[in-house]
Design a protein around this motif. Structure first.
Motif, PDB file in Angstrom:
ATOM      1  N   THR A   2      -2.714  34.583 -66.625  1.00 13.99           N
ATOM      2  CA  THR A   2      -3.401  34.788 -65.348  1.00 13.99           C
ATOM      3  C   THR A   2      -3.095  33.724 -64.309  1.00 13.99           C
ATOM      4  O   THR A   2      -3.326  33.947 -63.124  1.00 13.99           O
ATOM      5  N   ALA A  30      -6.233  38.502 -61.255  1.00 13.54           N
ATOM      6  CA  ALA A  30      -5.127  37.541 -61.249  1.00 13.54           C
ATOM      7  C   ALA A  30      -3.922  38.036 -60.458  1.00 13.54           C
ATOM      8  O   ALA A  30      -3.211  37.244 -59.836  1.00 13.54           O
ATOM      9  N   ALA A  45      -9.360  41.223 -65.490  1.00 15.28           N
ATOM     10  CA  ALA A  45      -8.623  39.956 -65.399  1.00 15.28           C
ATOM     11  C   ALA A  45      -7.265  40.189 -64.745  1.00 15.28           C
ATOM     12  O   ALA A  45      -6.829  39.407 -63.886  1.00 15.28           O
ATOM     13  N   LEU A  73      -3.141  41.228 -71.526  1.00 19.33           N
ATOM     14  CA  LEU A  73      -4.501  40.796 -71.203  1.00 19.33           C
ATOM     15  C   LEU A  73      -5.537  41.660 -71.917  1.00 19.33           C
ATOM     16  O   LEU A  73      -6.571  41.142 -72.375  1.00 19.33           O
TER      17      LEU A  73
END
Length: 159
Positions: free
Chosen positions: A96, A119, A115, A147
């Protein structure tokens, strides 16, 4: 699992706060600035509540000075985590570009898709505006899959 490298990994993670993605903002276009603030500021507030630290932000790429007290506070929170959590946290930060998001993943405060969207907000913005080439789409899809796998990892190792 991390062996003799534990301290080096902890230090790498702690020092990452100086270059954390969520602290560096665009100055334009205005619609991107608005989305960054709306998406990233809540995570900085969440991190502040968890770590009791204030993270300043800046526009552009000029380095943000990092106070020693900030590093000490973050180090004290990361040192006690298990090797399993540390490995996952390291992977989350690498994927990230953000210690804040890596910690959020490790605490199951954010899922893998969220996420990724947080990111890679800038990349997704650019794709929406200008389109994406095949290679970039494949790369981003791979990161999103990683992720999601990492979020699953944390759900399995943390009580």
């Amino acid at each position: 699992l991390v062996g003799d490298h534990r301290q080096a990994i902890v230090e790498e993670l702690v020092n990452h706060i100086g270059t954390d993605l969520l602290r560096y903002r665009a100055s334009y276009p205005n619609d991107l600035v608005v989305v960054q603030v709306a998406t990233w500021n809540p995570w900085l507030a969440w991190f502040k509540d968890l770590f009791d630290v204030d993270l300043t932000t800046t526009e552009g790429f000029d380095p943000i000075p990092t106070q020693p007290e900030l590093l000490i506070s973050i180090r004290q929170k990361i040192l006690p985590i298990s090797d399993w959590e540390l490995v996952g946290l390291h992977a989350g930060v690498k994927l990230t570009g953000s210690l804040v998001l890596g910690v959020a993943l490790s605490k199951s405060a954010i899922n893998g898709d969220e996420a990724f969207e947080t990111a890679y907000l800038d990349d997704l913005y650019q794709q929406e505006k200008w389109g994406a080439d095949r290679e970039k789409k494949l790369r981003l899809n791979g990161i999103q899959s990683e992720l999601n796998a990492l979020a699953k990892w944390f759900s399995l190792i943390i009580d």
